[in-house]
Motif scaffolding. Structure first.
Motif, short mmCIF file in Angstrom:
data_model
loop_
_atom_site.label_atom_id
_atom_site.label_comp_id
_atom_site.label_asym_id
_atom_site.label_seq_id
_atom_site.Cartn_x
_atom_site.Cartn_y
_atom_site.Cartn_z
N SER A 232 2.18 7.92 -5.82
CA SER A 232 1.56 7.15 -6.54
C SER A 232 1.89 5.71 -6.04
O SER A 232 1.03 4.71 -6.14
N MET A 233 3.13 5.29 -5.25
CA MET A 233 3.11 4.03 -4.71
C MET A 233 2.19 3.90 -3.42
O MET A 233 1.64 2.77 -3.26
N VAL A 234 2.24 5.00 -2.70
CA VAL A 234 1.11 4.99 -1.65
C VAL A 234 -0.39 4.70 -2.15
O VAL A 234 -0.99 4.16 -1.62
N ALA A 235 -0.83 5.39 -3.16
CA ALA A 235 -2.07 5.16 -3.78
C ALA A 235 -2.19 3.84 -4.28
O ALA A 235 -3.40 3.27 -4.12
N GLU A 236 -1.27 3.35 -4.70
CA GLU A 236 -1.55 1.95 -5.45
C GLU A 236 -1.58 0.79 -4.06
O GLU A 236 -2.32 0.01 -4.24
N LEU A 247 3.25 -2.23 0.92
CA LEU A 247 3.17 -1.35 -0.32
C LEU A 247 2.73 0.27 0.00
O LEU A 247 3.01 1.03 -0.68
N THR A 248 2.02 0.47 1.08
CA THR A 248 1.88 1.70 1.65
C THR A 248 2.56 2.40 2.63
O THR A 248 3.19 3.37 2.86
N VAL A 249 3.01 1.41 3.55
CA VAL A 249 3.65 1.75 4.76
C VAL A 249 5.03 2.33 4.43
O VAL A 249 5.54 3.32 4.99
N PHE A 250 5.86 1.57 3.74
CA PHE A 250 7.18 1.96 3.32
C PHE A 250 7.35 3.16 2.59
O PHE A 250 8.11 4.31 2.91
#
Length: 277
Positions: A232-236, A247-250
């Motif tokens: 969900s963190m990657v999707a956000e 927000l996506t890379v880590f």
């Protein structure tokens, strides 16, 4: 034990896998102590520091409401490992029993059990999980059930192939001659010869379970906010690329580290268990 150490030292990738897995597990277990902002795992808002890139205060930046990304990734590791452990504590025993009895008994039992397995195997795993989560409420427990439902057939097929080849071996025939029961032959005679393959597959599958769980969360069908989850963190964060890249890379790197580590450990176990036989 000495042979295991020699194999690990001889293969740097095995050591790398052990280090990565240890880092992931320790991060999950000790998240309450090493997370700089443990309260950020929940519904916390800090608009003073919202959507900031990596800084000395927040080494992986902050999300859209100011929560520390590093702290949330540590707790997301915990969620992923809990889901993986529960799924692999349920699916392999079910699949193993189905495969054992189908492989040893043969005949009608083999036909019924393996055709049921084939039905599940014919459905793409992610599609089956999505279908189940579309009916069930998107919670962690239901996500576990969905992933478990799609995972046991692979163990059934694996153990079935081994049991079918082992049922004509001399030790099985000797057990039958002395009147051993079906349970004794399958669980005490054939199962030990299946364990190396099962253990290796479980280690490799831990990474795949994390990927599937993250995929469900990415689609909004897994763990729900504000609970931290890597998918969900990657999707956000994907909606704000490339400006807010952190927000996506880590979170994506966190998934990569966990999956890569478990795959390397699985390869090492395959070599170790193969050498011990």
């Amino acid at each position: 034990m000495k042979r295991t150490i020699i194999i690990l030292l001889r293969n740097p990738l095995s050591l790398l896998g052990a280090v990565l897995v240890a880092a992931v597990v320790l991060s999950a277990v000790l998240a309450d102590y090493i997370a700089p902002f443990p309260e950020h795992r929940g519904a916390v808002v800090d608009f003073v520091h919202f959507n900031q890139g990596p800084t000395a205060r927040n080494v992986m930046g902050t999300d859209l409401v100011g929560r520390d990304l590093f702290s949330r990734i540590l707790y997301a590791f915990r969620i992923s490992l809990i889901l993986g452990v529960v799924v692999l504590a349920i699916a392999p025993p079910i699949g193993t029993l189905v495969g054992l009895f189908a492989g040893y008994l043969g005949g009608r039992a083999e036909f019924v059990l393996m055709r049921l397995t084939d039905v599940f195997l014919s459905i793409p795993p992610l599609v089956l999980a999505i279908a189940m989560m579309g009916v069930l409420e998107p919670t962690l427990m239901n996500a576990m059930l969905a992933v478990t439902a799609m995972w046991w057939p692979w163990y059934a097929r694996l153990v079935y192939n081994i049991a079918r080849s082992e049922r004509e071996e001399g030790y099985v025939l000797a057990a039958e001659v002395i009147g051993a029961s079906t349970l004794h032959i399958t669980l005490r005679e054939i199962l030990p010869n299946c364990l190396p393959a099962i253990i290796t597959k479980m280690t490799l599958d831990m990474g795949f379970v994390i990927i599937i769980a993250s995929s469900l969360s990415f689609l909004g069908l897994g763990v729900q906010p504000p609970t931290p989850d890597l998918g969900s963190m990657v999707a956000e964060g994907a909606r704000y690329l490339p400006d807010s890249w952190w927000l996506t890379v880590f979170p994506g790197l966190a998934i990569l580290i966990a999956v890569f580590g478990f795959n390397l450990i699985g390869d090492a176990l395959r070599e170790i268990l193969g050498a011990d036989q």
